[in-house]
Structure formats: C-alpha cells, structure tokens
Motif scaffolding. Structure first.
Motif, PDB file in Angstrom:
ATOM      1  N   ARG A 278      42.596  43.991  29.922  1.00 35.99           N
ATOM      2  CA  ARG A 278      41.551  44.888  29.998  1.00 35.99           C
ATOM      3  C   ARG A 278      40.241  44.618  30.209  1.00 35.99           C
ATOM      4  NH1 ARG A 278      40.128  47.555  24.154  1.00 35.99           N
ATOM      5  NH2 ARG A 278      38.820  45.594  24.255  1.00 35.99           N
ATOM      6  N   GLU A 279      39.909  43.495  29.661  1.00 34.12           N
ATOM      7  CA  GLU A 279      38.444  42.673  29.931  1.00 34.12           C
ATOM      8  C   GLU A 279      38.511  41.898  31.113  1.00 34.12           C
ATOM      9  OE1 GLU A 279      36.076  43.276  27.508  1.00 34.12           O
ATOM     10  OE2 GLU A 279      37.824  44.562  26.796  1.00 34.12           O
ATOM     11  N   LEU A 280      39.679  41.448  31.662  1.00 35.95           N
ATOM     12  CA  LEU A 280      39.745  41.014  32.835  1.00 35.95           C
ATOM     13  C   LEU A 280      39.337  41.989  34.203  1.00 35.95           C
ATOM     14  CD1 LEU A 280      42.717  38.501  32.503  1.00 35.95           C
ATOM     15  CD2 LEU A 280      40.079  37.955  32.498  1.00 35.95           C
ATOM     16  N   LYS A 281      39.952  42.853  33.739  1.00 35.10           N
ATOM     17  CA  LYS A 281      39.832  44.306  34.922  1.00 35.10           C
ATOM     18  C   LYS A 281      38.599  44.754  34.789  1.00 35.10           C
ATOM     19  CE  LYS A 281      44.645  45.900  34.526  1.00 35.10           C
ATOM     20  NZ  LYS A 281      45.689  46.942  33.799  1.00 35.10           N
ATOM     21  N   ARG A 282      37.820  44.793  33.503  1.00 38.24           N
ATOM     22  CA  ARG A 282      36.586  45.193  33.657  1.00 38.24           C
ATOM     23  C   ARG A 282      35.634  44.294  34.137  1.00 38.24           C
ATOM     24  NH1 ARG A 282      35.611  46.468  27.690  1.00 38.24           N
ATOM     25  NH2 ARG A 282      36.172  48.380  28.304  1.00 38.24           N
ATOM     26  N   TYR A 283      35.527  43.044  34.033  1.00 36.42           N
ATOM     27  CA  TYR A 283      34.693  41.927  34.692  1.00 36.42           C
ATOM     28  C   TYR A 283      35.624  41.236  35.584  1.00 36.42           C
ATOM     29  CZ  TYR A 283      32.623  43.195  30.023  1.00 36.42           C
ATOM     30  OH  TYR A 283      32.265  43.633  29.089  1.00 36.42           O
ATOM     31  N   ARG A 284      35.724  41.990  36.803  1.00 38.18           N
ATOM     32  CA  ARG A 284      36.489  41.559  37.754  1.00 38.18           C
ATOM     33  C   ARG A 284      36.012  40.533  38.692  1.00 38.18           C
ATOM     34  NH1 ARG A 284      37.205  47.347  41.060  1.00 38.18           N
ATOM     35  NH2 ARG A 284      35.096  47.303  42.062  1.00 38.18           N
ATOM     36  N   ASN A 285      34.682  40.169  38.753  1.00 36.49           N
ATOM     37  CA  ASN A 285      33.994  39.394  39.533  1.00 36.49           C
ATOM     38  C   ASN A 285      33.534  38.059  38.830  1.00 36.49           C
ATOM     39  OD1 ASN A 285      34.243  40.842  41.974  1.00 36.49           O
ATOM     40  ND2 ASN A 285      32.577  42.072  41.098  1.00 36.49           N
ATOM     41  N   ALA A 286      33.913  38.109  37.359  1.00 36.34           N
ATOM     42  CA  ALA A 286      33.223  37.096  36.286  1.00 36.34           C
ATOM     43  C   ALA A 286      34.057  35.984  36.427  1.00 36.34           C
ATOM     44  CB  ALA A 286      33.127  37.780  35.051  1.00 36.34           C
TER      45      ALA A 286
ATOM     46  N   LYS B 259      47.375  35.495  36.096  1.00 34.47           N
ATOM     47  CA  LYS B 259      48.273  35.502  37.164  1.00 34.47           C
ATOM     48  C   LYS B 259      48.782  37.059  37.409  1.00 34.47           C
ATOM     49  CE  LYS B 259      49.648  30.939  37.162  1.00 34.47           C
ATOM     50  NZ  LYS B 259      50.822  30.026  36.880  1.00 34.47           N
ATOM     51  N   ALA B 260      49.139  37.606  36.404  1.00 33.88           N
ATOM     52  CA  ALA B 260      49.485  38.929  36.682  1.00 33.88           C
ATOM     53  C   ALA B 260      48.627  40.067  37.235  1.00 33.88           C
ATOM     54  CB  ALA B 260      50.282  39.552  35.183  1.00 33.88           C
ATOM     55  N   LEU B 261      47.648  39.574  37.160  1.00 32.20           N
ATOM     56  CA  LEU B 261      46.422  40.716  37.859  1.00 32.20           C
ATOM     57  C   LEU B 261      45.778  40.094  39.091  1.00 32.20           C
ATOM     58  CD1 LEU B 261      44.192  41.420  34.500  1.00 32.20           C
ATOM     59  CD2 LEU B 261      46.068  42.766  35.815  1.00 32.20           C
ATOM     60  N   GLY B 262      46.348  39.042  39.476  1.00 34.06           N
ATOM     61  CA  GLY B 262      46.047  38.186  40.832  1.00 34.06           C
ATOM     62  C   GLY B 262      44.525  37.682  40.703  1.00 34.06           C
ATOM     63  N   ARG B 263      44.277  37.062  39.485  1.00 31.21           N
ATOM     64  CA  ARG B 263      42.929  36.603  39.115  1.00 31.21           C
ATOM     65  C   ARG B 263      43.118  35.048  39.007  1.00 31.21           C
ATOM     66  NH1 ARG B 263      38.786  39.463  36.488  1.00 31.21           N
ATOM     67  NH2 ARG B 263      37.559  37.447  36.664  1.00 31.21           N
ATOM     68  N   GLY B 264      43.968  34.470  39.706  1.00 30.94           N
ATOM     69  CA  GLY B 264      44.092  32.986  39.794  1.00 30.94           C
ATOM     70  C   GLY B 264      44.920  32.558  38.536  1.00 30.94           C
TER      71      GLY B 264
END
Length: 517
Positions: free
Chosen positions: A433-441, A468-473
């Motif tokens: 939830r937090e990773l989605k909220r701060y997607r450029n962080a 990884k599940a969110l495609g954030r590296g």
C-alpha cells in the motif's frame, strides 16, 4: 602423564552403594520429625507403584491422538486450516475511564514514596483529560481491561513489580508501615486477587521462562508474560526459545500464547544492554521470504500459519492493542515484543485515550475498527498518490522518533517515514500500500543496529518480494542506512554511540540520494 596417572587412581565421583539416596534421606526426615509413619510411607510407595504398573501395561497397545497433546482448556481454538477473522480490540470509553480511575487511585491513608505519589497523580490526570497516555499507563489499561473481561493476567521476571526502568509500579509500598498495595487487584469489586499475578523472579532466565512457557501451555485463557530485565538477558534462556518456544506447535504439537518482553534499543549503554538480539528471533521465524501469502483480511491465515510473531512497537496505544490481541483471537501464537527503554518517558511517545476505544469517527479509528496497527503510516498525512515524495524510509522501533526529529530539523517535507510495527509475519499488504502511494520514492530501510544484526537481513528479501510484485525493482533497489557490520552488538563508548547514531539519522534524511554502504 603424572596427572593422568593421578586421575586414573582417584576415587570416582559417584554415589556409593552404602550412601543413602535422596528419597531415603527424605523418608528418614519425615519419620524422625513425626510428620509421617512407616505405614504412611509404605502406603504411598504402594500407590505410586500401582499407578506406574497400570500405565506401563496400558502403554503397550496405546495409540496416541493429536488432541491428547493439548489440555482440555484448548478445545475450541482454531487450527491454521481454520480461518480466524481479525477482531477489533478497542474498549468502550466508559470502561476505559472506570478502570483508569481504579488503577490510579490509592487507598485512603496509604503513604507511597513521594515520587511514586506524583507519578500516580500524573496518571490520574492522563485518564481524566484523555491525553498524553504513556507506555506504563497503556500497559496497565491493557491488563485492567482484560481483567474486567475475566481473563487471568500474569507477569513475571526480574524487577517486574516496579519495572526495571522504574516505570511500571504494579506493587506499591507504604513508606511507614511497609504494607503492599497492587492497584490491578482492585479493578472490579470483590476481585479475586489471583486474577492478576505479578512476581519478581529469581536471577534465572532459563528456569523462569521455562516455567511460564509451561503455564501458558496449560492455560490459553490467560495473558502470560515474561520480561527480561534487559533484552540481552534472553541469552540465558536461549535454549528455551530454540528448543520449545519457537517450534512447540511443529515439534511437540503444543500451543502457547506466551508473551516475551525484551527491552531493546540503542541508548549508549554498551554492547550488553543495547540489543535483545532481534535478528535471532527473526531468523527462527518460518515464513517464506519469497512467497506473498493470501493477504485479503477475510481470507488471511498468515499469523496462524507462522510459528510466532515478532513486533517492535512505538506507541502506547499499539502496545495496548497487541497485548489484547493475544487474548481476543480464536488461536494462540507466541509473541516476542522488542519493548522500549527511553520511549517509556519520551515526550512524543504518547497516545490519546481515543486510540484505545472502540468509537468510530476519530483519527485512531479506520474503517475496519480499532486494533493493532501492523504498520503505521507517515504522520504527515500525504495524499494517497504523493508524486512529490522522493524518499520512503521504512523503520521499526524507537529510531523512528530520532528520524522524525531530524526530518523536522532539515524540513524534509519530501520524505515519508513509515513504521513497521509487526516484523514477523511480514505485512506485505500494508507495505505494498505504501509502495503504491509513494511510487516515485527511493526505498530506504533504516535501523540503528549493525547491518548483520537487527531486522535488515529478515526485511530485505521480503521487501524485495513485495517490490517485485509491483514492478518496483528488487533487493538491489533497497538502500540500507544503519551501522556497519560488527562483531559486537554496540560500541562501549558513549561518545562513539552518539556519533554513529547522529550519522545514520542524518544519512536517512540527507538531501542527496542514499548511496550503498
């Protein structure tokens, strides 16, 4: 050679056949004192031998059943295969006020130490205003509300009556008569004094923790707690953690809801009194770091399937809820609490009484209800999709307050700080939830322990799986901020501690991107 020859001719250190056994010595003492007759002793011998012979014969064709390993009191509790819904743990405001008054009121004529009298006066003011609830009062409210509900609450350990850091004061002493008074024995009218038990124990972590573990296995309807004087004292009971507590359900088919309180935090007190060895407890956790389990609240069995829970809580209200959660469930799991030291009196570590209640419509309440927060969102209340946040700092425990203070100092409005209150099992849903909220962080894990200790080794692969599940590296995109790897848990020099602590806090809040260590 002479020494070996001498040892080979020395008498063996065993009981001689002429020496009486412990049983014989005890029997003789009973006879000599007149407390038992020869007939009494013979009768006991006969009874015991009969029981042993009968059980021996019965064992020859006995087929054990899974339920035989559990006490009758455990009937009705759910297994990991049975869904147990998450329950709210808030308490009605009027009950909080009533028990709060009971635990802060002293009997007429009772004369406590003047410092203790002031403490109880301050506590009464907290309850009256509903503001500034500190750690000790949050804990006492958890105990008191469970007692009102008819649950046994039990706490043992070295100096637990006063509290090692002079914060609890469960047992008070009249300065003139020496009379003792325990406020938690008077939460309800005509309360059974056995309902609440607080006992200073001997200096034996292994023995006392082992006893409390056994007690918790026999009584699932009690909040049973053991507190180490300092977190590192758990070293003396490590065999209990490794042999039984961490794997009782898997190895011997026994359940336990035992709570262990381990004071933990880097305050410059040296390597022996800084760390409760958080990393050891996380290493013994059996959740898979590469698989995200079902996280839907209506289907989630994550904690039921995990061998235990490990938390590092930062507010009195969250501590209140995690203790009540232990009892208000349809299953039991051991709970390891990295409890604080300097947060006991920290000016910002306070909660309002509204965060303990079950009334909707205040900031401590979400759409699901008042309960333990596995993760606490950034307190600056950014919007759900905050494009301007350049860094998301994830941390756990008291380092949060130092990070927040530094953020205010440098006016780091583009940095979000989230507290992972429950480390194990890992809160994948709230992290995502937090990773989605701060997607450029930029993603940073900050801790005050050395890199090879603390939560980093446990957190990194799980956080990577969530990213990884969110495609954030992945794991290479997690920046570490904390002390360098070390053989010792902490430095023995206070000035060095301050320097290290200042550097890691400043690095987490620096304007430029965080570099790898």
């Amino acid at each position: 050679m002479r020494l070996m020859s001498h040892l080979s001719h020395s008498p063996k250190c065993t009981r001689s056949s002429e020496s009486p056994s412990a049983l014989e010595i005890y029997q003789k003492k009973l006879l000599d004192s007149g407390q038992a007759t020869k007939e009494d002793i013979d009768k006991i011998h006969k009874k015991v031998n009969t029981i042993l012979n009968e059980e021996f014969l019965a064992s020859k064709d006995y087929v054990p059943k899974r339920r035989d390993w559990l006490s009758a009191y455990w009937m009705g509790f759910k297994s990991p295969e049975q869904l147990s819904r998450v329950r709210n743990t808030g308490v009605k405001p009027e009950i909080l006020k009533n028990v709060g008054k009971a635990i802060t009121t002293l009997p007429d004529g009772f004369k406590p130490h003047r410092a203790v009298k002031k403490i109880f006066g301050d506590r009464a003011q907290m309850i009256e205003t509903g503001e500034g609830i500190d750690w000790a009062v949050g804990e006492a409210l958890a105990f008191a509300t469970l007692l009102v509900e008819g649950n046994h609450v039990r706490l043992s350990g070295q100096d637990v009556e006063r509290g090692t850091f002079s914060h609890r004061h469960s047992v008070l002493h009249d300065q003139e008569t020496g009379e003792k008074y325990c406020p938690l024995d008077h939460v309800i009218i005509n309360q059974n004094e056995e309902l609440f038990t607080v006992s200073n124990s001997s200096l034996s972590e292994f023995g006392v923790l082992g006893f409390e573990l056994g007690y918790s296995m026999e009584n699932p309807n009690a909040l049973v707690m053991w507190e180490a004087q300092f977190g590192d004292f758990a070293n003396g009971a490590q065999v209990i953690f490794e042999y039984t507590k961490s794997n009782a359900a898997a190895k011997i088919l026994r359940k336990t809801g035992l709570v262990v309180l381990l004071p933990h935090g880097y305050d410059g007190q040296g390597p022996e009194h800084s760390s409760a060895r958080l990393e050891r407890f996380l290493q013994m956790s059996d959740d898979n770091p590469f698989v995200i389990p079902e996280m839907d609240p209506t289907l989630r069995t994550q904690i039921q399937e995990c061998n235990w829970q490990v938390v590092n809580v930062t507010t009195p209200a969250n501590y209140f809820h995690v203790l009540r959660r232990q009892i208000h469930r349809e299953f039991r799991k051991p709970l390891i609490v990295m409890s604080p030291k300097n947060l006991l009196r920290h000016k910002d570590c306070k909660s309002n009484l509204s965060e303990f209640d079950d009334v909707q419509g205040h900031p401590g309440f979400d759409k699901q209800g008042t309960r333990f927060k596995r993760l606490i969102k950034d307190q600056n209340y950014h919007s759900d999709l905050e494009e301007g946040i350049r860094r998301l700092v994830l941390c756990s425990g008291k380092v949060y307050y130092e990070l927040d203070e530094e953020r205010r100092k440098v006016e780091g409005k583009d940095i979000a700080i989230c507290r992972v209150e429950q480390l194990c099992p890992f809160p994948y849903d709230l992290i995502q939830r937090e990773l989605k909220r701060y997607r450029n962080a930029e993603i940073v894990w900050c801790q005050e322990e050395p890199m090879n200790m603390g939560a980093y080794s446990y957190i990194a692969p799980r956080l990577s799986t969530a990213m990884k599940a969110l495609g954030r590296g992945g794991i290479d995109d997690i920046k570490y901020v904390g002390r360098a790897p070390s053989a010792a848990a902490a430095t023995g020099f206070y000035q060095m501690h301050v320097k290290e602590q200042t550097e890691l806090v400043q690095k987490a809040m620096q304007p430029e991107p965080v570099s790898y260590p």
